[in-house]
Design an enzyme around this catalytic site. Structure first.
Site, short mmCIF file in Angstrom:
data_model
loop_
_atom_site.label_atom_id
_atom_site.label_comp_id
_atom_site.label_asym_id
_atom_site.label_seq_id
_atom_site.Cartn_x
_atom_site.Cartn_y
_atom_site.Cartn_z
N LYS A 18 0.84 -1.22 0.00
CA LYS A 18 0.00 0.00 0.00
C LYS A 18 0.87 1.26 0.00
O LYS A 18 0.59 2.21 -0.71
CB LYS A 18 -0.94 0.01 1.22
CG LYS A 18 -1.94 -1.13 1.24
CD LYS A 18 -3.01 -0.94 2.30
CE LYS A 18 -2.48 -1.01 3.72
NZ LYS A 18 -1.91 -2.33 4.12
N ARG A 27 -10.72 0.49 7.38
CA ARG A 27 -10.33 -0.90 7.61
C ARG A 27 -11.45 -1.69 8.25
O ARG A 27 -11.29 -2.89 8.49
CB ARG A 27 -9.14 -0.92 8.56
CG ARG A 27 -7.78 -1.10 7.90
CD ARG A 27 -6.75 -0.86 8.97
NE ARG A 27 -5.54 -1.56 8.78
CZ ARG A 27 -4.34 -0.95 8.64
NH1 ARG A 27 -4.27 0.36 8.61
NH2 ARG A 27 -3.26 -1.65 8.55
N ARG A 37 11.42 -6.25 6.15
CA ARG A 37 11.15 -4.84 5.79
C ARG A 37 11.81 -3.86 6.75
O ARG A 37 11.75 -4.03 7.96
CB ARG A 37 9.64 -4.62 5.78
CG ARG A 37 9.24 -3.16 5.53
CD ARG A 37 7.81 -3.04 5.15
NE ARG A 37 6.89 -3.08 6.27
CZ ARG A 37 5.58 -2.87 6.17
NH1 ARG A 37 5.04 -2.63 4.98
NH2 ARG A 37 4.81 -2.92 7.23
N ARG A 79 9.96 -1.47 12.06
CA ARG A 79 8.76 -1.22 12.86
C ARG A 79 8.60 -2.27 13.96
O ARG A 79 8.89 -3.44 13.73
CB ARG A 79 7.53 -1.25 11.94
CG ARG A 79 7.32 0.04 11.20
CD ARG A 79 6.23 -0.07 10.18
NE ARG A 79 5.00 -0.69 10.65
CZ ARG A 79 3.86 -0.70 9.97
NH1 ARG A 79 3.80 -0.13 8.79
NH2 ARG A 79 2.79 -1.27 10.47
N ARG A 92 -1.88 -9.22 13.05
CA ARG A 92 -2.33 -8.21 12.08
C ARG A 92 -3.08 -8.86 10.91
O ARG A 92 -4.06 -8.30 10.41
CB ARG A 92 -1.13 -7.40 11.57
CG ARG A 92 -0.57 -6.48 12.67
CD ARG A 92 0.86 -6.07 12.36
NE ARG A 92 0.95 -5.15 11.25
CZ ARG A 92 2.09 -4.92 10.59
NH1 ARG A 92 3.20 -5.56 10.90
NH2 ARG A 92 2.10 -4.04 9.60
P1 AMP Z 1 -0.27 0.24 9.14
O1 AMP Z 1 0.98 1.09 9.08
O2 AMP Z 1 -1.28 0.66 8.15
O3 AMP Z 1 0.07 -1.21 9.08
O4 AMP Z 1 -0.94 0.49 10.58
C1 AMP Z 1 -0.21 0.24 11.77
C2 AMP Z 1 -1.17 0.11 12.93
O5 AMP Z 1 -1.88 1.36 13.12
C3 AMP Z 1 -2.26 -0.92 12.77
O6 AMP Z 1 -1.85 -2.23 13.13
C4 AMP Z 1 -3.32 -0.39 13.74
O7 AMP Z 1 -3.00 -0.65 15.08
C5 AMP Z 1 -3.22 1.12 13.50
N1 AMP Z 1 -4.12 1.54 12.42
C6 AMP Z 1 -3.78 2.08 11.22
N2 AMP Z 1 -4.85 2.34 10.47
C7 AMP Z 1 -5.92 1.95 11.21
C8 AMP Z 1 -7.33 1.94 10.99
N3 AMP Z 1 -7.86 2.40 9.85
N4 AMP Z 1 -8.12 1.47 11.98
C9 AMP Z 1 -7.62 1.02 13.13
N5 AMP Z 1 -6.31 0.98 13.41
C10 AMP Z 1 -5.45 1.44 12.47
#
Ligand code: AMP
Length: 220
Positions: free
Chosen positions: A13, A90, A129, A162, A173
């Site tokens: 993404k 999400r 990553r 991360r 996740r």
């Molecule tokens: P990402 O970088 O998109 O993988 O997001 C990292 C973390 O941020 C996720 O595992 C969630 O804990 C939180 N997060 C990001 N976007 C959302 C969302 N739309 N709804 C809920 N939690 C989110």
């Protein structure tokens, strides 16, 4: 135009968002970055989100929606309307809230791109990553390592791993993705605005052309 990128962790993404920002001048909204920035800056939102995010669990809808609204209020010049949404919505509740939010500014979700990758590949990508602290470009230490170890090829920013990019957290996740986000694929498919990018359909140029056509029609 509002374009949503749907996909499991590691599906690309962020990479696609960078391409779209460069090609079409989209504003990139990554809720993952918003969450991490709030945590790093020790804001009240960050404090509340930290325990979820670092465990690989989704932040509660009510909290993430307020974070998005707050971000939009402060960051977005409303004249530049083209947004690529990376990691939001999400959940079905977030879909409803995003529609409400966009309706208020006479906007809607125009296109949804679902990035599909098999689980084995997602795990391989996440395991290796690292991400740039400055521009958020990601590198794969096994498949696409940076030219200079530890530093970003594009802006020499420090690369970091991360906290949730471990195999253990990835399993959580992926479960969250299956349970909460996969239903969105059906929802947008039924609305007829879903494009799927998978291994059989990796020609990014076709997808870029579709977006270009859409934008041309949208602005006419
Ligand atoms: P990402 O970088 O998109 O993988 O997001 C990292 C973390 O941020 C996720 O595992 C969630 O804990 C939180 N997060 C990001 N976007 C959302 C969302 N739309 N709804 C809920 N939690 C989110």
């Amino acid at each position: 135009m509002n374009l949503i990128l749907l996909g499991a962790p590691g599906s690309g993404k962020g990479t696609y968002s960078n391409i779209l920002t460069k090609e079409f001048n989209f504003i990139h909204i990554s809720t993952g970055d918003i969450v991490r920035n709030n945590i790093d800056n020790q804001t009240e939102f960050g404090f509340k989100a930290k325990k979820y995010s670092e465990e690989g669990i989704l932040v509660p809808n009510s909290l993430i929606i307020v974070m998005v609204e707050d971000y939009l209020k402060n960051q977005i010049n409303k004249k530049n309307k083209d947004i690529v949404w990376d990691g939001f919505p999400r959940t079905i509740e977030q879909v409803i809230q995003l529609e409400k939010l966009l309706r208020k500014i006479n906007n809607k979700v125009d296109l949804v791109v679902y990035l599909y990758l098999p689980k084995k590949e997602l795990i391989e990508r996440i395991k290796h990553r690292v991400v740039c602290t400055k521009c958020k470009a990601s590198f794969n230490l096994k498949l696409k390592p940076p030219k200079k170890s530890g530093y970003c090829d594009f802006d020499n920013g420090l690369l970091f791993k991360r906290k949730d990019d471990t195999e253990e957290k990835l399993i959580i996740r992926l479960k969250e993705f299956e349970n909460q986000t996969v239903p969105l694929i059906k929802y947008y498919k039924e609305k007829n605005n879903l494009i799927v990018i998978d291994e059989k359909n990796t020609n990014i140029n076709n997808v870029l052309k579709k977006i270009k056509d859409f934008k041309r029609n949208d602005h006419n």
